[in-house]
Design a protein around this motif. Structure first.
Motif, PDB file in Angstrom:
ATOM      1  N   UNK A   1      13.492  34.046  67.974  1.00  0.00           N
ATOM      2  CA  UNK A   1      13.867  32.645  68.135  1.00  0.00           C
ATOM      3  C   UNK A   1      15.155  32.532  68.946  1.00  0.00           C
ATOM      4  N   UNK A   2      16.139  33.359  68.620  1.00  0.00           N
ATOM      5  CA  UNK A   2      17.403  33.337  69.350  1.00  0.00           C
ATOM      6  C   UNK A   2      17.194  33.662  70.824  1.00  0.00           C
ATOM      7  N   UNK A   3      16.401  34.676  71.093  1.00  0.00           N
ATOM      8  CA  UNK A   3      16.161  35.067  72.491  1.00  0.00           C
ATOM      9  C   UNK A   3      15.498  33.939  73.267  1.00  0.00           C
TER      10      UNK A   3
ATOM     11  N   UNK B   1      17.543  29.916  61.504  1.00  0.00           N
ATOM     12  CA  UNK B   1      18.391  30.005  62.692  1.00  0.00           C
ATOM     13  C   UNK B   1      18.213  28.725  63.493  1.00  0.00           C
ATOM     14  N   UNK B   2      19.315  28.269  64.107  1.00  0.00           N
ATOM     15  CA  UNK B   2      19.305  27.024  64.858  1.00  0.00           C
ATOM     16  C   UNK B   2      20.059  27.208  66.168  1.00  0.00           C
TER      17      UNK B   2
ATOM     18  N   UNK C   1      24.938  28.251  68.176  1.00  0.00           N
ATOM     19  CA  UNK C   1      23.946  28.973  67.373  1.00  0.00           C
ATOM     20  C   UNK C   1      24.468  29.100  65.957  1.00  0.00           C
ATOM     21  N   UNK C   2      23.657  28.702  65.000  1.00  0.00           N
ATOM     22  CA  UNK C   2      23.995  28.844  63.586  1.00  0.00           C
ATOM     23  C   UNK C   2      22.862  29.630  62.910  1.00  0.00           C
ATOM     24  N   UNK C   3      23.226  30.472  61.975  1.00  0.00           N
ATOM     25  CA  UNK C   3      22.233  31.339  61.340  1.00  0.00           C
ATOM     26  C   UNK C   3      22.518  31.429  59.852  1.00  0.00           C
TER      27      UNK C   3
ATOM     28  N   UNK D   1      21.058  16.127  73.921  1.00  0.00           N
ATOM     29  CA  UNK D   1      20.959  17.559  73.714  1.00  0.00           C
ATOM     30  C   UNK D   1      19.586  17.948  73.167  1.00  0.00           C
ATOM     31  N   UNK D   2      19.463  19.202  72.851  1.00  0.00           N
ATOM     32  CA  UNK D   2      18.175  19.756  72.398  1.00  0.00           C
ATOM     33  C   UNK D   2      18.431  20.706  71.249  1.00  0.00           C
ATOM     34  N   UNK D   3      17.510  20.702  70.297  1.00  0.00           N
ATOM     35  CA  UNK D   3      17.655  21.529  69.105  1.00  0.00           C
ATOM     36  C   UNK D   3      16.399  22.347  68.874  1.00  0.00           C
ATOM     37  N   UNK D   4      16.581  23.630  68.633  1.00  0.00           N
ATOM     38  CA  UNK D   4      15.487  24.543  68.281  1.00  0.00           C
ATOM     39  C   UNK D   4      15.856  25.223  66.988  1.00  0.00           C
TER      40      UNK D   4
END
Length: 383
Positions: A308-310, A334-335, A327-329, A374-377
């Motif tokens: 996900x991070x990659x 993970x976000x 990035x928060x984990x 913005x964008x959030x994953x």
């Protein structure tokens, strides 16, 4: 690839179409040849009926009719085994059944020989080939029970030996047909499982190569562009050389990842992805707010969250035009949040493959624009 029938249940009795009404054709070509040869030899047992009738003094007229019926009976039986095109389709199967049984009954009634009731075993064998087994069982039971009064009509007494022999023939033929159909269904299922395994491995390979090459090539492109800009601006040669060395290291790691992916031995590390994400964001001129440690992440969740991070950072660098990425984990989540525009259009192969990868561990993936811009994953893996 062999096709699996609409159902692998050999007792299927759905009368919808030919695919839903399977018939036994032999599990393999060699099995079909063996069955056909066996059926051809089995027909030889009809010869003694005509010889015995002639020896017992049957008049020439009835004897000729009996011989004609025996020949027709044998041709129908052999046609079921050797020329399946004759009964392709439900209507043709029923028509063949309506021919072979009356001919067999006519042979029994005309010969009037002790034990001739077993001649109906040929018709029962044909019904096992052409009908679903549930229907073949019904036909077998009706035939055996009808043989009781029929034998009394022919010989003046119930011929129990003939009826029992007919029942044994029906049971053996039905059992062999069921076993053959099960073997054929298992062979077809095994072929489909093999094909599905190959397709699954191809999808895994394509997804892993996309993850490896997408991120690595994006980072290499960004760092190469940075090195070019430094050269054009007359920057210090040592800094340029440092960027090029990092690009070379990235290329070597990407090559190693591709080799590990092809061999199926590659395992993602969240720590390594954080280091790579920091370098990619810095090279792209994006401010990075990343965690310094991932000690709280559960071992089961580390690899899917690393993917996900990659993918998240790759999309930030390639598509967003963002100035900041956060990035928060957590233990199982993970976000990735940026202040850019996000990926254009519908989700691409990367996000689709990422959702499939998380689904394999029953995880969830959410992504989309934020109300404030913005964008959030984000992704979460169950405990």
């Amino acid at each position: 690839m062999n096709s699996v029938p609409a159902t692998v249940d050999p007792d299927d009795d759905v009368l919808v179409d030919d695919a839903a009404w399977p018939a036994y054709l032999g599990s393999t070509p060699s099995a079909r040849r063996g069955d056909r040869l066996g059926a051809s030899l089995f027909v030889l047992f009809l010869v003694p009926i005509g010889l015995a009738s002639a020896r017992d003094g049957m008049p020439p007229g009835p004897l000729a009719v009996l011989v004609a019926l025996l020949v027709l009976y044998a041709l129908c039986f052999l046609g079921v085994w050797w020329v399946p095109a004759l009964w392709r389709g439900t209507a043709r199967r029923l028509a063949m059944i309506c021919v072979v049984f009356p001919v067999g009954v006519a042979v029994v009634l005309l010969s009037g020989l002790s034990g001739s009731m077993a001649v109906l075993g040929y018709a029962l064998s044909a019904s096992n080939v052409m009908l679903p087994l549930r229907w073949a069982r019904v036909v077998g039971l009706v035939t055996v029970f009808a043989a009781l009064p029929a034998s009394w009509l022919v010989t003046g007494a119930v011929d129990w030996v003939s009826v029992v022999f007919l029942a044994m023939v029906a049971m053996i033929a039905l059992g062999m047909a069921r076993l053959a159909r099960l073997v054929g269904a298992l062979r077809a299922a095994r072929s489909e499982i093999r094909a599905l395994a190959v397709a699954g491995e191809r999808e895994r390979m394509a997804r892993d190569l996309h993850d490896v090459l997408g991120h690595s090539l994006t980072t290499i492109t960004v760092k190469t562009a940075l090195a070019r800009r430094l050269v054009e601006s007359g920057a210090d040669g040592e800094r340029v050389a440092g960027e090029l060395r990092e690009t070379e290291d990235l290329s070597r790691r990407a090559l190693a990842d591709i080799r590990a992916t092809v061999s199926g031995q590659r395992r993602m590390s969240l720590v390594a992805e954080l280091v790579s994400a920091r370098a990619a964001l810095r090279a792209a001129g994006i401010e990075a707010d990343l965690p310094h440690a991932v000690d709280d992440v559960e071992a089961r969740a580390e690899e899917p969250l690393a993917y996900v991070l990659r993918e998240g950072v790759t999309n930030v660098v390639r598509h967003s035009g963002a100035g900041r990425c956060t990035v928060r984990v957590g233990a199982r989540w993970l976000e990735v949040v940026d202040d850019g525009a996000g990926p254009p259009g519908e989700p691409g192969n990367g996000l689709t493959g990422l959702a499939e990868r998380l689904a394999e561990v029953r995880g969830t993936l959410d992504f989309g624009p934020l109300p404030t811009g913005g964008f959030r994953l984000s992704a979460r893996v169950p405990g």
